[in-house]
Design a protein around this motif. Structure first.
Motif, PDB file in Angstrom:
ATOM      1  N   VAL A 149     -65.812 -47.633 -61.514  1.00 29.07           N
ATOM      2  CA  VAL A 149     -65.358 -46.263 -61.778  1.00 29.07           C
ATOM      3  C   VAL A 149     -65.144 -46.094 -63.280  1.00 29.07           C
ATOM      4  N   SER A 169     -52.237 -45.996 -60.235  1.00 28.12           N
ATOM      5  CA  SER A 169     -52.540 -45.548 -58.881  1.00 28.12           C
ATOM      6  C   SER A 169     -52.720 -46.764 -57.985  1.00 28.12           C
ATOM      7  N   LEU A 183     -55.969 -38.291 -57.671  1.00 28.39           N
ATOM      8  CA  LEU A 183     -56.329 -37.907 -56.309  1.00 28.39           C
ATOM      9  C   LEU A 183     -57.834 -38.031 -56.085  1.00 28.39           C
ATOM     10  N   ARG A 184     -58.616 -37.576 -57.057  1.00 27.41           N
ATOM     11  CA  ARG A 184     -60.072 -37.653 -56.913  1.00 27.41           C
ATOM     12  C   ARG A 184     -60.554 -39.100 -56.923  1.00 27.41           C
ATOM     13  N   VAL A 185     -60.021 -39.913 -57.842  1.00 25.60           N
ATOM     14  CA  VAL A 185     -60.463 -41.311 -57.935  1.00 25.60           C
ATOM     15  C   VAL A 185     -60.084 -42.080 -56.681  1.00 25.60           C
ATOM     16  N   ARG A 186     -58.883 -41.899 -56.180  1.00 26.84           N
ATOM     17  CA  ARG A 186     -58.461 -42.625 -54.974  1.00 26.84           C
ATOM     18  C   ARG A 186     -59.313 -42.208 -53.768  1.00 26.84           C
ATOM     19  N   ASN A 187     -59.620 -40.921 -53.710  1.00 23.77           N
ATOM     20  CA  ASN A 187     -60.446 -40.456 -52.593  1.00 23.77           C
ATOM     21  C   ASN A 187     -61.838 -41.085 -52.643  1.00 23.77           C
ATOM     22  N   ASP A 188     -62.457 -41.135 -53.834  1.00 22.68           N
ATOM     23  CA  ASP A 188     -63.791 -41.734 -53.963  1.00 22.68           C
ATOM     24  C   ASP A 188     -63.751 -43.229 -53.666  1.00 22.68           C
ATOM     25  N   ASP A 199     -56.351 -37.164 -62.562  1.00 25.63           N
ATOM     26  CA  ASP A 199     -57.573 -37.645 -61.921  1.00 25.63           C
ATOM     27  C   ASP A 199     -57.297 -38.571 -60.751  1.00 25.63           C
TER      28      ASP A 199
END
Length: 847
Positions: free
Chosen positions: A731, A705, A767-772, A765
């Motif tokens: 993370v 990512s 999308l969630r990790v990049r958003n956080d 995972d």
């Protein structure tokens, strides 16, 4: 003693008895062993062809005896019915003989084709063994052709005999109905004298029979009656347990629905009549089985039971349809007095018909002269005719105000005329001597009419229950909904099935009864049913409904077994083995297609359909495949390749053309891809095979990512990189091998461009990790004072252009500019300045 020991002893005793029987048989046959064994050897040596020839000869003898029987008993309908059954059985036996020789004939033809024709003159001689085999096969083929020719000739003769029996029965039925008898006062006087004598003989015969029964057969008599009552009570209690709510009208229900009225009318008539019929039939059966009935009394008792059943059926029918005392349950628009009068007329006509039949049976049993039977039928026809005429003058129709207690209205004009014509016709027909025809018409008016109306009520009940959103309102529908937790759609489908079953029951009960009343015998119905179930001929094709139903049941069983094996393998073996989801789907799909294919083959074979007959269809289908079905076949083959090769599987994240999403299902025709917006895209398999497909999770779900980051030129690049690495390493789901890193990509026009790159074990995972991470980066940059610049541009303009713009804004042109071209250029500059100022005011440009 244990059950197993008891069974073991029984088997031992049976074995000893069997061994003793075999020994006795051997000892009995021993004296015959010295006799010449020619007969035994001949029977063993008989070939199938010789056995078929002997069977044909025996069938010819039976056919000759049947022909003689038809000639001798052409005036006895019961005997003709029995002969018709034997003729049909003989025809099937002859047909089976011919069919049994067909496989051997096909083998001979195929072998002769392999051997070829004998060599012609001038050609080399063939081997002697080949010539011998060809001659033997040719002779055997000739024998088979001779036997099958005899069988076909005999089958044709049997068919003609069957047609002759049917035609003879039709002529006999017509002659019986149209037989004319002289009706005069002398005939009536003779009938009266015969009636007195018959009454005395009947009383004497009945008294002697009752004395015989009470003296010698009392126990058997009461035992037969008790067993009959038990049988009827079991059937009636079972009927009440299953259909009890449909047999009784609720007094509290003041406005019952149409479907409730129909259901109670149909089931109350059917179940209660069948219960009484069971009592009467079993009573007669047990009395006859226990030898309680004498030959002269048995037909009278049978006629008495039939009369009781007829009267009860008409009584139940009139009460169900007309409901004289409950107008809110009535199915027809009649007044209370009209319903009572019509019901009474119908019941009176049924009683007259029943008594006529009973008295006719007594006359036949007592050997009374025919004139007595004729006069009895004449009186019955006249009574029924007068009842119809009297009923035509009634006022049974419901009053216009809808009050059932108010005086009713007259019949519709056409209905009154029909009743009068029927009544007058019966009277005239009987008085002119056609008593048999009058009696037949009177019987059909009452019994056939009641059966047809009851059947029609059953069909209406099935139709009403089958209507949409109707079955759920019934008590049975509410029970099924509560018991099995069915939804509205399932309840509606169940209502359709229940309605179809009710209609089928009504037809299966009504049609045979009507046929029996119109001259058919039980043997005729059995023969019709057998032919419908075993041999329905469409041209040269013979279809067996039993075979078709057997094939359907076998296919359904194979299908259910396949589904059970799929679930068992998926839920036990593969799930416990932690097999990949895609592999599980491929295995399930493959087993499903294999099982359904085998079930289809077994079902088609069990239905009696020759699979070799599909050769022509397959050849035609191949031509169709070459033209119109090539895309379907291409998708089918592509689907098989996808299931075997598995370039992607269920659950993979794929990109194909404009479609990107998760694979949800792979079939032999198309693949279902669900996008991240939950849109299902059906992609033909051939497109996935012939085009490039990106699979993000082909070998595993690990993927990289990226997060692009831009900072102002005033920021420290190393500090930015350290902050990004610090945040990404915090993370947990980010992989440490390979470790995350930050790339300094370029010097942008207004910013320094970086890119944070890291690996994830599961692409899902990302999308969630990049958003956080973006949220964390923005917060940290604000804390550290690192600026994320906006797009910017430097605009430089001169004072002269500014003056021009100001003057242009005022709508004037400077006076010092005299040259027109120069003024035009300045106006253009002024327009440019205004546009730049507008952009700067919107915040898009920064001057």
């Amino acid at each position: 003693m244990r059950p197993t020991q008891l069974l073991l002893r029984i088997f031992l005793v049976a074995a000893l008895v069997g061994a003793g029987a075999n020994l006795a048989g051997a000892q009995t046959a021993a004296p015959q062993a010295s006799q010449p064994p020619q007969a035994t050897e001949a029977s063993v040596a008989d070939s199938p062809i010789e056995q078929a020839a002997k069977a044909i000869e025996k069938a010819k003898q039976n056919f000759a005896s049947l022909e003689d029987g038809v000639k001798q008993k052409n005036d006895d309908d019961d005997a003709l019915v029995a002969l018709a059954g034997k003729t049909d059985e003989l025809g099937r036996a002859v047909l089976n003989i011919s069919v049994g020789l067909r496989p051997r004939l096909d083998q001979i033809k195929n072998r002769l084709a392999e051997l070829g024709d004998p060599p012609k003159e001038g050609q080399p001689a063939e081997a002697e063994i080949v010539t011998t085999e060809r001659n033997a096969l040719t002779a055997e083929r000739a024998q088979i052709n001779a036997v099958t020719g005899d069988a076909e000739t005999l089958s044709a003769s049997i068919g003609k005999l069957g047609n002759l029996i049917a035609e003879t029965r039709r002529q006999l039925f017509t002659a019986t109905l149209l037989r004319r008898t002289d009706v005069s006062f002398s005939v009536i006087d003779d009938a009266a004298s015969a009636f007195v004598q018959e009454g005395a003989e009947f009383i004497q015969a009945l008294g002697s029979w009752l004395g015989f029964v009470l003296k010698f057969k009392a126990f058997a008599f009461f035992a037969a009656i008790a067993m009959s009552l038990v049988t009827a009570m079991v059937l009636l209690s079972g009927g009440y347990r299953i259909f009890g709510r449909y047999l009784q009208r609720k007094e509290t229900d003041e406005q019952p629905s149409y479907i409730n009225r129909l259901s109670i009318a149909f089931w109350s008539t059917l179940i209660r009549t069948f219960a009484l019929a069971a009592l009467l039939v079993t009573s007669y059966f047990f009395l006859n089985s226990f030898n309680v009935l004498r030959p002269d009394i048995a037909p009278i008792i049978g006629a008495l039971f039939a009369a009781i059943g007829l009267i009860y059926f008409v009584r139940r029918f009139t009460n169900a349809v007309f409901a004289p005392r409950e107008p809110h349950w009535r199915l027809v628009k009649l007044s209370n007095r009209g319903a009572s009068s019509i019901g009474a007329c119908l019941l009176a006509m049924a009683i007259v018909n029943a008594l006529d039949y009973l008295f006719g049976s007594i006359s036949e049993a007592m050997g009374s002269p025919l004139v007595l039977t004729v006069v009895k039928s004449l009186i019955a026809a006249l009574i029924i005719g007068f009842i119809l005429i009297a009923a035509s003058f009634g006022r049974p129709m419901l009053a216009r105000n809808g009050d059932p207690d108010a005086p009713g209205r007259h019949w519709p004009h056409g209905m009154a005329i029909i009743l009068r014509v029927l009544g007058a016709g019966l009277i005239i027909t009987a008085l002119t001597g056609y008593v048999g025809l009058a009696r037949f018409v009177a019987t059909q008016l009452i019994i056939t009419g009641a059966i047809i109306v009851t059947t029609y009520i059953g069909l209406l009940s099935g139709k009403a229950i089958s209507r949409s959103e109707t079955f759920g309102e019934t008590s049975l529908g509410r029970f099924l909904e509560k018991r099995f937790k069915l939804g509205p759609v399932a309840i509606d489908q169940a209502g359709l099935l229940v309605g179809m079953c009710i209609s089928a029951i009504a037809l299966m009960v009504g049609i045979p009864l009507v046929l029996l009343l119109w001259g058919f015998h039980i043997q005729d119905l059995e023969l019709i049913g057998y032919r419908l179930l075993t041999e329905v001929r469409l041209g040269g094709i013979s279809i067996s409904l039993i075979g078709i139903m057997t094939g359907i049941l076998l296919f359904a069983g194979g299908y259910l077994l396949t589904r059970w094996i799929q679930r068992w393998l998926d839920g036990n073996i593969m799930a416990r083995s932690h097999v990949d989801l895609g592999v599980r789907n491929s295995v399930k799909t493959g087993i499903g297609y294999l099982g359904v294919g085998l079930a289809a083959i077994v079902g088609v074979s069990a239905a009696g359909i020759d699979l070799s007959s599909f050769a022509l269809v397959a050849s035609a289908l191949s031509v169709g495949i070459g033209f119109g079905l090539q895309n379907i076949v291409s998708n089918f083959v592509s689907g098989l390749i996808l299931l075997v090769e598995r370039p992607f599987k269920v659950g993979d994240h794929v990109v194909s053309g404009t479609a990107e999403g998760i694979v949800k299902r792979i079939s032999v025709r198309a693949t279902e891809i669900e996008t991240f917006r939950k849109q299902s895209i059906i992609v033909p398999n051939s497109e996935l095979i012939n085009a490039s497909v990106g699979n993000w999770t082909h070998r595993n779900r690990m993927g990289r990512s990226e997060i692009p980051v831009s900072v102002s030129y005033n920021s420290d690049p190393q500090k930015v990189m350290d902050i990004l690495l610090e945040l990404v390493n915090a993370v947990p789901v980010v992989l440490r091998n390979p470790e995350p890193h930050v790339e300094f990509l370029r010097f942008g026009p207004y910013s320094l461009d970086f890119e944070l790159r890291f690996m994830l074990a599961d692409m899902g995972d990302g999308l969630r990790v990049r958003n956080d991470l973006r949220i964390a980066i923005l917060k940290r940059f604000r804390e550290e004072g690192i600026e994320i610049p906006l797009p910017q541009s430097d605009v430089v303009f001169h004072r002269q252009a500014d003056q021009v713009a100001t003057t242009a804004a005022a709508g004037k042109v400077p006076a010092k500019i005299e040259d027109v071209s120069e003024a035009s250029e300045l106006e253009e500059e002024a327009g440019t300045v205004r546009r730049l100022r507008g952009k700067a005011a919107d915040g898009n440009l920064k001057g």
